[in-house]
Scaffold this motif. Structure first.
Motif, PDB file in Angstrom:
ATOM      1  N   TRP A 191       1.061  -1.429  -0.614  1.00 13.34           N
ATOM      2  CA  TRP A 191       0.139  -0.110  -0.075  1.00 13.34           C
ATOM      3  C   TRP A 191       0.617   0.924  -0.333  1.00 13.34           C
ATOM      4  O   TRP A 191       0.408   2.073  -0.957  1.00 13.34           O
ATOM      5  CB  TRP A 191      -0.598   0.159   1.486  1.00 13.34           C
ATOM      6  N   ASN A 192       2.051   1.110   1.079  1.00 10.36           N
ATOM      7  CA  ASN A 192       2.620   2.649   0.899  1.00 10.36           C
ATOM      8  C   ASN A 192       3.776   2.308   0.872  1.00 10.36           C
ATOM      9  O   ASN A 192       4.581   3.443   1.497  1.00 10.36           O
ATOM     10  CB  ASN A 192       2.190   3.768   1.972  1.00 10.36           C
ATOM     11  N   GLY A 193       4.736   1.183   0.340  1.00  9.76           N
ATOM     12  CA  GLY A 193       6.120   1.232   0.179  1.00  9.76           C
ATOM     13  C   GLY A 193       6.861   0.747   1.625  1.00  9.76           C
ATOM     14  O   GLY A 193       7.962   0.953   1.360  1.00  9.76           O
ATOM     15  N   GLY A 194       5.769   0.604   2.851  1.00  9.27           N
ATOM     16  CA  GLY A 194       6.526   0.224   4.024  1.00  9.27           C
ATOM     17  C   GLY A 194       5.461  -0.209   5.275  1.00  9.27           C
ATOM     18  O   GLY A 194       4.580  -0.135   4.701  1.00  9.27           O
ATOM     19  N   THR A 195       5.896  -0.378   5.917  1.00  7.48           N
ATOM     20  CA  THR A 195       4.767  -0.876   7.622  1.00  7.48           C
ATOM     21  C   THR A 195       4.676   0.945   8.094  1.00  7.48           C
ATOM     22  O   THR A 195       4.317   0.862   9.355  1.00  7.48           O
ATOM     23  CB  THR A 195       5.440  -1.224   7.962  1.00  7.48           C
ATOM     24  N   ASN A 196       4.484   2.289   7.758  1.00  8.11           N
ATOM     25  CA  ASN A 196       4.058   2.778   8.235  1.00  8.11           C
ATOM     26  C   ASN A 196       2.463   3.023   8.747  1.00  8.11           C
ATOM     27  O   ASN A 196       1.985   3.227   8.045  1.00  8.11           O
ATOM     28  CB  ASN A 196       4.179   4.455   7.328  1.00  8.11           C
ATOM     29  N   GLY A 197       2.272   3.236  10.096  1.00  7.07           N
ATOM     30  CA  GLY A 197       1.362   3.726  10.376  1.00  7.07           C
ATOM     31  C   GLY A 197       0.433   2.461  10.916  1.00  7.07           C
ATOM     32  O   GLY A 197      -1.146   2.013  10.962  1.00  7.07           O
ATOM     33  N   LEU A 198       1.015   1.280  11.349  1.00  6.36           N
ATOM     34  CA  LEU A 198       1.021  -0.386  11.169  1.00  6.36           C
ATOM     35  C   LEU A 198       0.435  -0.382  12.213  1.00  6.36           C
ATOM     36  O   LEU A 198      -0.707  -1.151  12.791  1.00  6.36           O
ATOM     37  CB  LEU A 198       2.550  -1.014  10.811  1.00  6.36           C
ATOM     38  N   ALA A 199       0.558   0.200  13.770  1.00  9.63           N
ATOM     39  CA  ALA A 199       0.028  -0.639  14.717  1.00  9.63           C
ATOM     40  C   ALA A 199      -1.182   0.911  15.026  1.00  9.63           C
ATOM     41  O   ALA A 199      -2.490  -0.155  15.311  1.00  9.63           O
ATOM     42  CB  ALA A 199       0.550   0.242  16.168  1.00  9.63           C
ATOM     43  N   ASP A 200      -1.689   1.918  13.869  1.00  7.97           N
ATOM     44  CA  ASP A 200      -3.067   2.163  13.927  1.00  7.97           C
ATOM     45  C   ASP A 200      -4.382   1.871  13.142  1.00  7.97           C
ATOM     46  O   ASP A 200      -5.428   1.514  13.481  1.00  7.97           O
ATOM     47  CB  ASP A 200      -2.898   3.709  13.414  1.00  7.97           C
ATOM     48  N   ARG A 201      -3.388   0.847  11.957  1.00  9.89           N
ATOM     49  CA  ARG A 201      -4.445   0.473  11.248  1.00  9.89           C
ATOM     50  C   ARG A 201      -4.553  -0.497  11.616  1.00  9.89           C
ATOM     51  O   ARG A 201      -6.068  -1.687  11.656  1.00  9.89           O
ATOM     52  CB  ARG A 201      -3.325   0.023   9.853  1.00  9.89           C
ATOM     53  N   GLN A 202      -3.849  -2.101  12.895  1.00  7.39           N
ATOM     54  CA  GLN A 202      -4.063  -2.736  12.913  1.00  7.39           C
ATOM     55  C   GLN A 202      -4.620  -2.437  13.853  1.00  7.39           C
ATOM     56  O   GLN A 202      -5.809  -2.752  14.911  1.00  7.39           O
ATOM     57  CB  GLN A 202      -2.902  -3.489  13.884  1.00  7.39           C
TER      58      GLN A 202
END
Length: 316
Positions: A191-202
């Motif tokens: 989606w965004n080329g990394g795991t930016n905001g992963l915790a918020d998405r989860q």
């Protein structure tokens, strides 16, 4: 058969979204159905959580990325492209009105399809639910959603077209296989080329789970989606879904088999049962190849089995 998302459910999933967005999603479920997003609750959950994170549940002003950075914030977000400190950013881009656009043109220039030395960077900033970014992204949005994204970038933020715009991004990135395999982290990376905001998405997905769990499954498939990608629904995942989800591992396993075969052919050639086609390897090398290949094949077979089980488990 697709999961049926009611108007009330959309409001629960996007509680602060403009009414025009809720009305659009309620009226256009067939758009999601056609892309297979409503084929399983897992696909729908991944779709909603990431959209919600990207645009604050459709609450960011004008559904457009805010580029009004301070010099300090610009250094935090773009240290390698804008400057590592606020002073460096200011020295490079100044502080006169419009310096942020100048900086974004440099930061985003020459990538994502943006032409170097142009204003593409600040023109094709994040917009819409998925936050489409870059000239290439806008071209893809235009092709898949039918909006004049390149000529009129603001069209990507049109409220009543968000179902088409969000689904177009999902299809462009081919995210169904990642959802089917239960690979949320992998989907975010695409989606965004990394795991930016992963915790918020989860966190957002966990909060949405009770809403999505209550949704019913359609007893019949809408005529509008017959013959289109994602429909009609099946009780178990089709073979092609499993194949796509495990393609990387199956290719790697085939390579391991080929390597082991090369080692075996080398030893067979020494017995005179085969005519060597190339200089023979030392026995230690050949047996090492065979051993590594066997371990790799076993390991990859286990991974394939686990991914297949995950696809079946998420197909509900």
């Amino acid at each position: 058969m697709p999961v049926q998302v009611t108007r009330a459910a959309w409001r629960e999933l996007f509680p602060r979204a403009p009414q025009a967005v809720i009305d659009a999603f309620a009226a256009k479920q067939h758009v999601l159905d056609a892309a297979g997003i409503t084929e399983t609750r897992t696909r729908l959950a991944y779709f909603v959580a990431n959209i919600e994170h990207e645009c604050g549940g459709f609450t960011i002003p004008r559904l457009t990325e805010n580029i009004n950075y301070t010099h300090k914030r610009a250094a935090e977000i773009f240290p390698t492209r804008a400057g590592r400190t606020a002073a460096e950013v200011m020295a490079r881009f100044g502080s006169a009105a419009g310096w942020q656009r100048k900086m974004i043109d440099v930061v985003y220039g020459g990538r994502m399809g943006n032409r170097p030395g142009t204003s593409d960077g600040s023109t094709y900033i994040g917009r819409g639910g998925p936050q489409w970014t870059g000239r290439d992204g806008y071209s893809a949005c235009e092709k898949r959603a039918g909006v004049p994204a390149v000529a009129v970038p603001e069209s990507v933020a049109q409220l009543d077209l968000q179902p088409e715009i969000c689904v177009a991004f999902w299809v462009w990135k081919n995210l169904n296989p990642k959802a089917d395999a239960g690979d949320f982290n992998g989907l975010v990376r695409i989606w965004n080329g990394g795991t930016n905001g992963l915790a918020d998405r989860q966190h957002l997905m966990a909060g949405n789970d009770p809403v999505i769990a209550r949704l019913s499954i359609a007893k019949t498939t809408a005529v509008a989606v017959k013959g289109l990608a994602g429909g009609p629904s099946t009780k178990t995942p089709p073979k092609e879904v499993v194949k796509v989800a495990t393609a990387k591992e199956r290719n790697a396993r085939a390579g391991a088999v080929a390597v082991g075969g090369a080692g075996g052919a080398n030893e067979a050639a020494k017995t005179g049962t085969q005519v060597p086609a190339a200089p023979l390897m030392p026995p230690a090398v050949a047996y090492t190849l065979i051993g590594v290949a066997v371990v790799a094949v076993v390991f990859l077979t286990v991974i394939i089995a686990r991914k297949k089980a995950a696809v079946i488990r998420n197909w509900f």
